[in-house]
Design an enzyme around this catalytic site. Structure first.
Site: not given
Length: 247
Positions: A142, A156
Site C-alpha cells: 500500500s 495498517y
C-alpha cells in the site's frame, strides 16, 4: 490476449474482487491457469472463475481465511497438487482496520498482523517448496506504507511496511533458485472499499500527481509485468503504482 504466461500456474489470494480479481483475470489473459482464494462472497469468486474459464484457462476458487496459517499453506499445496505446478504467487489478501491508536485493541492488532503479514510469509514459504526456475512471488502492499497522510493508519501502515522486509529478505534468499520476489504498492484505487466517487475521493485524489484514482487494471498491469519474462531481472524491488501519491 497473449500467451506470455502460457503453461504457468498462478495463485492470487483475495482474488474475488477489486485488485485481486483484476490481477487474476489479467494473468489468465496472459496465458496462465489461475487459482484464487476468497473469504466471503462465493458468488463473486465464482464469477471470476467463469471469466477465467471463458478465456480458455483452468481456474479454481478456494474459501480460505488468510488468518488461518494452516489453511493458507494448505491452499498453496492444493494448487500445486491439482494443477501440477505453481509458478506465480500474488499475496493480495488483506484487511484494512484503521482508527485512533488508543481504540485499536489486541484483536485488531492480531487480525491485521495475521492477514497482512503472517499470511504472505506462510504462503510464500509454502510456494517456495513448489517453485522452479522463473518462479514469481509478488506482494501487494500500500502507498500508506510510504506516506501516511491521514491519522488512524498506524496499524495498517505498520503491517504493509513489513512487506518491504519480507520482499527484500525473500528476494535475496530465493534469487539463487531463479525465483524473484517483488512488492507492488497501489495508491488510491477505485474499488468497493475506496470508490473513486466516494465521500473522500476528491481529497484523496488531490494527493496524487496525476489527479485521479487508479483502476484495478492499472495495478494488475504492474503485476503482469513482474510475473512475465520482461520482469525477470527485477527482484527485491518496490514498485509504486500510485499516480505520484508518494512523490
Amino acid at each position: 490476449m497473449s500467451n506470455v504466461l502460457e503453461g504457468k500456474v498462478a495463485l492470487v489470494t483475495g482474488g474475488s474482487r477489486g485488485i485481486g480479481a483484476a490481477v487474476a483475470l489479467r494473468l489468465a489473459r496472459e496465458g496462465a491457469d489461475v487459482a484464487l482464494t476468497y473469504e466471503q462472497r462465493a458468488d463473486r469468486a465464482a464469477d471470476v472463475v467463469e471469466q477465467i474459464k471463458a478465456v480458455g484457462r483452468r481456474a479454481l476458487a478456494m474459501p480460505v481465511d488468510s488468518a488461518d496459517a494452516d489453511a493458507m499453506s494448505g491452499a498453496v499445496d492444493r494448487v500445486a497438487g491439482e494443477f501440477g505446478r505453481l509458478d506465480i504467487l500474488v499475496n493480495n489478501a488483506g484487511v484494512f482496520l484503521v482508527g485512533p491508536v488508543e481504540e485499536l485493541g489486541p484483536a485488531e492488532f492480531e487480525r491485521t498482523v495475521a492477514v497482512n503479514v503472517r499470511a504472505p510469509f506462510v504462503a510464500s514459504k509454502a510456494a517456495a517448496r513448489h517453485m522452479r526456475e522463473s518462479g514469481r512471488i509478488i506482494n501487494i502492499g500500500s502507498n500508506i506504507a510510504e506516506r501516511a497522510v491521514f491519522p488512524g493508519f498506524a496499524l495498517y501502515a505498520m503491517s504493509k511496511t513489513a512487506l518491504v522486509g519480507l520482499t527484500k529478505g525473500l528476494g535475496r534468499e530465493l534469487g539463487g533458485r531463479g525465483v524473484t520476489v517483488n512488492l507492488v504498492n497501489p495508491g488510491p484505487t477505485d474499488t468497493d472499499a475506496n470508490p473513486a466517487d466516494g465521500p473522500n475521493a476528491e481529497m484523496i485524489t488531490g494527493f496524487t500527481a496525476l489527479g485521479r484514482y487508479a483502476a484495478p487494471a492499472d495495478i494488475a498491469a504492474a503485476v503482469a509485468f513482474l510475473a512475465g519474462e520482461d520482469g525477470g531481472y527485477v527482484t527485491g524491488a518496490t514498485i509504486n503504482v500510485d499516480g505520484g501519491f508518494t512523490i
